[in-house]
Design an enzyme around this catalytic site. Sequence first.
Site, PDB file in Angstrom:
ATOM      1  N   LYS A 196    -106.799 -24.107 -72.000  1.00 36.70           N
ATOM      2  CA  LYS A 196    -106.628 -25.555 -72.138  1.00 36.70           C
ATOM      3  C   LYS A 196    -105.348 -25.860 -72.933  1.00 36.70           C
ATOM      4  CE  LYS A 196    -111.663 -25.905 -72.588  1.00 36.70           C
ATOM      5  NZ  LYS A 196    -112.769 -26.645 -73.205  1.00 36.70           N
ATOM      6  N   TYR A 238    -114.820 -31.688 -64.815  1.00 33.38           N
ATOM      7  CA  TYR A 238    -115.937 -31.786 -65.769  1.00 33.38           C
ATOM      8  C   TYR A 238    -117.024 -32.746 -65.282  1.00 33.38           C
ATOM      9  CZ  TYR A 238    -113.757 -29.021 -69.512  1.00 33.38           C
ATOM     10  OH  TYR A 238    -113.234 -27.995 -70.271  1.00 33.38           O
ATOM     11  N   ASN A 253    -111.566 -25.776 -78.261  1.00 35.42           N
ATOM     12  CA  ASN A 253    -112.061 -24.391 -78.115  1.00 35.42           C
ATOM     13  C   ASN A 253    -111.249 -23.561 -77.108  1.00 35.42           C
ATOM     14  OD1 ASN A 253    -113.036 -25.463 -75.753  1.00 35.42           O
ATOM     15  ND2 ASN A 253    -115.202 -25.098 -76.209  1.00 35.42           N
ATOM     16  N   HIS A 256    -111.576 -22.358 -70.906  1.00 31.74           N
ATOM     17  CA  HIS A 256    -112.701 -22.692 -70.026  1.00 31.74           C
ATOM     18  C   HIS A 256    -113.023 -21.489 -69.148  1.00 31.74           C
ATOM     19  CE1 HIS A 256    -115.196 -24.721 -67.013  1.00 31.74           C
ATOM     20  NE2 HIS A 256    -114.521 -24.003 -66.134  1.00 31.74           N
ATOM     21  N   GLU A 260    -115.035 -24.408 -58.660  1.00 37.52           N
ATOM     22  CA  GLU A 260    -113.846 -24.576 -59.509  1.00 37.52           C
ATOM     23  C   GLU A 260    -112.614 -23.886 -58.929  1.00 37.52           C
ATOM     24  OE1 GLU A 260    -116.295 -25.292 -63.694  1.00 37.52           O
ATOM     25  OE2 GLU A 260    -115.330 -23.355 -63.371  1.00 37.52           O
TER      26      GLU A 260
HETATM   27  P1  IDP Z   1    -118.280 -24.486 -71.968  1.00 39.02           P
HETATM   28  O1  IDP Z   1    -116.824 -24.831 -72.011  1.00 39.02           O
HETATM   29  O2  IDP Z   1    -118.623 -23.416 -72.952  1.00 39.02           O
HETATM   30  O3  IDP Z   1    -118.777 -24.197 -70.579  1.00 39.02           O
HETATM   31  P2  IDP Z   1    -119.610 -27.079 -71.725  1.00 39.02           P
HETATM   32  O4  IDP Z   1    -120.937 -27.417 -72.296  1.00 39.02           O
HETATM   33  O5  IDP Z   1    -119.492 -26.932 -70.261  1.00 39.02           O
HETATM   34  O6  IDP Z   1    -119.090 -25.761 -72.502  1.00 39.02           O
HETATM   35  O7  IDP Z   1    -118.589 -28.182 -72.214  1.00 39.02           O
HETATM   36  C1  IDP Z   1    -117.307 -28.287 -71.671  1.00 39.02           C
HETATM   37  C2  IDP Z   1    -116.334 -28.541 -72.788  1.00 39.02           C
HETATM   38  O8  IDP Z   1    -116.648 -29.789 -73.385  1.00 39.02           O
HETATM   39  C3  IDP Z   1    -116.380 -27.562 -73.946  1.00 39.02           C
HETATM   40  O9  IDP Z   1    -115.647 -26.387 -73.712  1.00 39.02           O
HETATM   41  C4  IDP Z   1    -115.800 -28.379 -75.062  1.00 39.02           C
HETATM   42  O10 IDP Z   1    -114.377 -28.394 -74.970  1.00 39.02           O
HETATM   43  C5  IDP Z   1    -116.328 -29.765 -74.757  1.00 39.02           C
HETATM   44  N1  IDP Z   1    -117.548 -30.047 -75.531  1.00 39.02           N
HETATM   45  C6  IDP Z   1    -118.778 -29.516 -75.334  1.00 39.02           C
HETATM   46  N2  IDP Z   1    -119.648 -29.999 -76.240  1.00 39.02           N
HETATM   47  C7  IDP Z   1    -118.939 -30.858 -77.007  1.00 39.02           C
HETATM   48  C8  IDP Z   1    -119.281 -31.667 -78.121  1.00 39.02           C
HETATM   49  O11 IDP Z   1    -120.434 -31.714 -78.572  1.00 39.02           O
HETATM   50  N3  IDP Z   1    -118.294 -32.425 -78.653  1.00 39.02           N
HETATM   51  C9  IDP Z   1    -117.027 -32.408 -78.175  1.00 39.02           C
HETATM   52  N4  IDP Z   1    -116.658 -31.661 -77.138  1.00 39.02           N
HETATM   53  C10 IDP Z   1    -117.601 -30.888 -76.561  1.00 39.02           C
HETATM   54 MG    MG Z   2    -119.019 -25.419 -68.892  1.00 36.18          MG
END
Ligand code: IDP
Ligand code: MG
Length: 239
Positions: A97, A137, A200, A203, A214
């Site tokens: 990202k 997303y 983080n 992805h 995807e």
């Molecule tokens: P993943 O990336 O580990 O698959 P997902 O639940 O699919 O996690 O969420 C997608 C992205 O959304 C996460 O990587 C993160 O960047 C963001 N995200 C997930 N949960 C939160 C949150 O509680 N607050 C802010 N951003 C979040």
């Molecule tokens: Mg995800």
Amino acid sequence: MSKLCQSACKAARSLLSATAAASSPRTSLLAEGRNAALATLTNLGRKTLPTAYAYSYHHNSSAAAAGWLAAIPAAVYVLQDQEAHAAEMERTFIAIKPDGVQRGLISEILSRFERKGFKLVAIKLVVPSKEFAQKHYHDLKDRPFFNGLCDFLSSGPVLAMVWEGEGVIKYGRKLIGATDPQKSEPGTIRGDLAVVVGRNIIHGSDGPETAKAEIGLWFEPRELVSYTSNEEKWIYGVN
Ligand code: IDP
Ligand code: MG
């Protein structure tokens, strides 16, 4: 490889695959022949005739036949092994990202997938539009952070990739670590290189269906490069 040798290998392969199916389990057959195959046949795969064959080709035709006929069973093992291995291959979508790109973490992240033994089959740097980020997303559209998340993904360069390997979808997620870096284990990408969930850095597809969707969203089929990595015979094998 000569045409003659190619067709001989093909014929022997059909014969032995029938035998294998009728008698011993496929994996043990593959395992038995693998070492011999690697030792004797790497050269065949590289368009070089075995030395014994190359020599006798000019001197004695029956010895020539014996030379490479002896190598056929080994060739069969290699070819069958490649087939079994190809059947288990899967592909996943991985993206660094904008935060990971801006922090100069591209090579660090790529090297973790590479060193593991996974194979890169597509890669490009793109700035996705907000609409594109919303598509990517879409399953999170009801979450309170959805809008901010899509704004962020479309705010700068994203390194989009497809990685291939046995178990790469699930293991790719292991390499990445838990969604919230506060909960990611040390040793994982997020555990070692990120601090908060909103940044983080990476992805990864979370399952076979998502991976397929995807990859289809981010890449044209012609952008996926199929090739045999020189390392594969050392990364995969059955003992
Ligand atoms: P993943 O990336 O580990 O698959 P997902 O639940 O699919 O996690 O969420 C997608 C992205 O959304 C996460 O990587 C993160 O960047 C963001 N995200 C997930 N949960 C939160 C949150 O509680 N607050 C802010 N951003 C979040
Ligand atoms: Mg995800």
